[in-house]
Design an enzyme around this catalytic site. Sequence first.
Site, PDB file in Angstrom:
ATOM      1  N   CYS A  70      45.872  46.455  38.172  1.00  0.00           N
ATOM      2  CA  CYS A  70      45.425  45.078  37.947  1.00  0.00           C
ATOM      3  C   CYS A  70      45.516  44.689  36.477  1.00  0.00           C
ATOM      4  O   CYS A  70      45.961  43.595  36.150  1.00  0.00           O
ATOM      5  CB  CYS A  70      43.968  44.918  38.374  1.00  0.00           C
ATOM      6  SG  CYS A  70      43.530  45.803  39.858  1.00  0.00           S
ATOM      7  N   ASP A  71      45.080  45.556  35.617  1.00  0.00           N
ATOM      8  CA  ASP A  71      44.836  45.146  34.224  1.00  0.00           C
ATOM      9  C   ASP A  71      45.786  45.763  33.209  1.00  0.00           C
ATOM     10  O   ASP A  71      45.742  45.391  32.035  1.00  0.00           O
ATOM     11  CB  ASP A  71      43.388  45.493  33.836  1.00  0.00           C
ATOM     12  CG  ASP A  71      42.378  44.733  34.684  1.00  0.00           C
ATOM     13  OD1 ASP A  71      42.716  43.628  35.138  1.00  0.00           O
ATOM     14  OD2 ASP A  71      41.266  45.246  34.901  1.00  0.00           O
TER      15      ASP A  71
ATOM     16  N   CYS B 297      40.926  49.495  37.111  1.00  0.00           N
ATOM     17  CA  CYS B 297      42.131  49.248  37.907  1.00  0.00           C
ATOM     18  C   CYS B 297      43.331  49.039  36.986  1.00  0.00           C
ATOM     19  O   CYS B 297      43.492  47.957  36.419  1.00  0.00           O
ATOM     20  CB  CYS B 297      41.896  48.016  38.789  1.00  0.00           C
ATOM     21  SG  CYS B 297      43.324  47.529  39.761  1.00  0.00           S
TER      22      CYS B 297
HETATM   23  C1  LIG Z   1      37.726  44.814  37.262  1.00  0.00           C
HETATM   24  C2  LIG Z   1      38.592  44.790  38.481  1.00  0.00           C
HETATM   25  C3  LIG Z   1      39.780  44.134  38.435  1.00  0.00           C
HETATM   26  C4  LIG Z   1      40.591  44.084  39.559  1.00  0.00           C
HETATM   27  N1  LIG Z   1      41.756  43.380  39.479  1.00  0.00           N
HETATM   28  C5  LIG Z   1      42.563  43.311  40.579  1.00  0.00           C
HETATM   29  C6  LIG Z   1      43.797  42.583  40.527  1.00  0.00           C
HETATM   30  O1  LIG Z   1      44.166  42.020  39.501  1.00  0.00           O
HETATM   31  N2  LIG Z   1      44.532  42.562  41.666  1.00  0.00           N
HETATM   32  C7  LIG Z   1      44.171  43.188  42.829  1.00  0.00           C
HETATM   33  O2  LIG Z   1      44.874  43.092  43.816  1.00  0.00           O
HETATM   34  N3  LIG Z   1      43.024  43.899  42.885  1.00  0.00           N
HETATM   35  C8  LIG Z   1      42.223  43.976  41.796  1.00  0.00           C
HETATM   36  N4  LIG Z   1      41.059  44.716  41.847  1.00  0.00           N
HETATM   37  C9  LIG Z   1      40.710  45.368  43.123  1.00  0.00           C
HETATM   38  C10 LIG Z   1      40.125  44.307  44.085  1.00  0.00           C
HETATM   39  O3  LIG Z   1      39.101  43.601  43.440  1.00  0.00           O
HETATM   40  C11 LIG Z   1      39.588  44.967  45.354  1.00  0.00           C
HETATM   41  O4  LIG Z   1      40.634  45.660  45.975  1.00  0.00           O
HETATM   42  C12 LIG Z   1      39.027  43.942  46.355  1.00  0.00           C
HETATM   43  O5  LIG Z   1      38.045  43.140  45.752  1.00  0.00           O
HETATM   44  C13 LIG Z   1      38.426  44.649  47.566  1.00  0.00           C
HETATM   45  O6  LIG Z   1      37.946  43.653  48.429  1.00  0.00           O
HETATM   46  P1  LIG Z   1      36.849  43.939  49.546  1.00  0.00           P
HETATM   47  O7  LIG Z   1      36.544  42.608  50.134  1.00  0.00           O
HETATM   48  O8  LIG Z   1      37.274  45.019  50.439  1.00  0.00           O
HETATM   49  O9  LIG Z   1      35.578  44.519  48.776  1.00  0.00           O
HETATM   50  P2  LIG Z   1      34.773  44.052  47.498  1.00  0.00           P
HETATM   51  O10 LIG Z   1      35.553  43.136  46.658  1.00  0.00           O
HETATM   52  O11 LIG Z   1      34.259  45.318  46.925  1.00  0.00           O
HETATM   53  O12 LIG Z   1      33.549  43.208  48.095  1.00  0.00           O
HETATM   54  C14 LIG Z   1      32.512  43.838  48.773  1.00  0.00           C
HETATM   55  C15 LIG Z   1      31.482  42.785  49.141  1.00  0.00           C
HETATM   56  O13 LIG Z   1      30.516  43.395  49.988  1.00  0.00           O
HETATM   57  C16 LIG Z   1      29.239  42.986  49.579  1.00  0.00           C
HETATM   58  N5  LIG Z   1      28.276  43.968  50.028  1.00  0.00           N
HETATM   59  C17 LIG Z   1      28.206  45.293  49.720  1.00  0.00           C
HETATM   60  N6  LIG Z   1      27.147  45.846  50.343  1.00  0.00           N
HETATM   61  C18 LIG Z   1      26.547  44.846  51.060  1.00  0.00           C
HETATM   62  C19 LIG Z   1      25.402  44.784  51.915  1.00  0.00           C
HETATM   63  N7  LIG Z   1      24.648  45.870  52.154  1.00  0.00           N
HETATM   64  N8  LIG Z   1      25.061  43.587  52.483  1.00  0.00           N
HETATM   65  C20 LIG Z   1      25.810  42.492  52.254  1.00  0.00           C
HETATM   66  N9  LIG Z   1      26.921  42.502  51.470  1.00  0.00           N
HETATM   67  C21 LIG Z   1      27.257  43.667  50.875  1.00  0.00           C
HETATM   68  C22 LIG Z   1      29.335  42.832  48.076  1.00  0.00           C
HETATM   69  O14 LIG Z   1      28.293  42.001  47.579  1.00  0.00           O
HETATM   70  C23 LIG Z   1      30.716  42.190  47.963  1.00  0.00           C
HETATM   71  O15 LIG Z   1      30.599  40.803  48.146  1.00  0.00           O
HETATM   72  C24 LIG Z   1      40.223  44.766  40.738  1.00  0.00           C
HETATM   73  C25 LIG Z   1      39.012  45.453  40.793  1.00  0.00           C
HETATM   74  C26 LIG Z   1      38.203  45.464  39.682  1.00  0.00           C
HETATM   75  C27 LIG Z   1      36.878  46.192  39.736  1.00  0.00           C
END
Ligand SMILES: Cc1cc2nc3c(=O)[nH]c(=O)nc-3n(C[C@H](O)[C@H](O)[C@H](O)COP(=O)(O)OP(=O)(O)OC[C@H]3O[C@@H](n4cnc5c(N)ncnc54)[C@H](O)[C@@H]3O)c2cc1C
Length: 335
Positions: free
Chosen positions: A151-152, A148
């Site tokens: 983000c970084d 990302c």
């Molecule tokens: C290294 C890194 C750095 C980042 N830094 C930033 C930043 O600085 N600022 C920013 O705004 N965004 C950042 N992002 C992006 C941000 O993290 C994502 O946009 C955000 O986390 C998405 O949220 P979400 O809840 O949709 O999904 P996710 O964060 O992907 O969470 C998905 C969840 O679903 C769960 N899950 C998946 N499948 C199943 C299943 N079958 N049963 C039960 N649970 C399940 C997983 O365990 C997880 O808990 C970064 C991403 C990465 C990888």
Amino acid sequence: MEFSLGMPAAGEPTTDKLFDVIVIGSGPAGLTAALYAARAHLDVLVLTGSDIGGQVALTSEVENYPGFPEGVQGPELVQRMQEQAERFGARVELDTITAVDFQQHPFVLTGYNGNYLARAVIVATGASPRKLQVPGEAELTGRGVSYCATCDGWFFQDKEVVVVGGGDSAMEESLFLTKFARQVTVVHRRDQLRASKILQKRAFANPKIDFIWDTVVTEILGEEKVEAVRLKNVKTGEERVMPIDGVFIFIGHIPNTGIFQGQLEIDERGYLVVDRRMHTNVPGVFAAGEVADPIFRQVVTSAGMGAAAAMEAEKWLAEQKAEQEEREQERAVTA
Ligand SMILES: Cc1cc2nc3c(=O)[nH]c(=O)nc-3n(C[C@H](O)[C@H](O)[C@H](O)COP(=O)(O)OP(=O)(O)OC[C@H]3O[C@@H](n4cnc5c(N)ncnc54)[C@H](O)[C@@H]3O)c2cc1C
């Protein structure tokens, strides 16, 4: 559809109990959905999946989530989100859903611990960046390996970074990284880019971006942080080690929608299809965050979608309850 409210007693096992809302996923979308649903006095269970806290728990500093002018550590941010949801009564449990049945109501979710029953479901399973799957990648994620740039990128002021990929995201993110990095080297396994012509033109015109063609990264090297990448030319087989400060990998995202195949509408890229109010094609099943968002992919946008999904779930449940009460009244009148 029969509908009745009832709370499982605190401390009782959560399997085979009927919840108002089950949230699948514990990232920003899922935890925000849980907060909103719990504050609406709904009985809420969050099933975390194996990545507790989601993707943002993988990163060190988050500097673009509002309310934290000094920034906040990713794990701390999601921990706070979880505590906030739990404060209003949401239960958060460690289990991964392996199958769902949305054909019957209450909906049935199957996890490793057993079956869960829900009147409404919010899917927040996120998306996983496609990995290179080379040695060093997992160990150095968040320590120079990133998926990302938004983000970084900030952490690479005046540094030299490698971008892996040749599509639109790789070019967009490379251009973004030139705001910070001294040099951005795109490593691409082919001899031409897949990115749109306009992005290619911009990238080729940018003096801070150069290209290494026909080449793959076979290893990421470093002890505490990224120090170098091992490169291999796929045509000549020649290998070399290139010293570098960061590696940004943009070779696609994989939405975590495998378990919803045949149950929910999924688009050609694998994302869940939702309307503007976070409804999937199955009434009572909502989706939020990256699982339904190929575009923004941020903590703040995912959290916003989670809030919206919970508000819609609450409204849908209230409508169902009202309809059921009407049916019961009609039955009482005709009896
Ligand atoms: C290294 C890194 C750095 C980042 N830094 C930033 C930043 O600085 N600022 C920013 O705004 N965004 C950042 N992002 C992006 C941000 O993290 C994502 O946009 C955000 O986390 C998405 O949220 P979400 O809840 O949709 O999904 P996710 O964060 O992907 O969470 C998905 C969840 O679903 C769960 N899950 C998946 N499948 C199943 C299943 N079958 N049963 C039960 N649970 C399940 C997983 O365990 C997880 O808990 C970064 C991403 C990465 C990888």
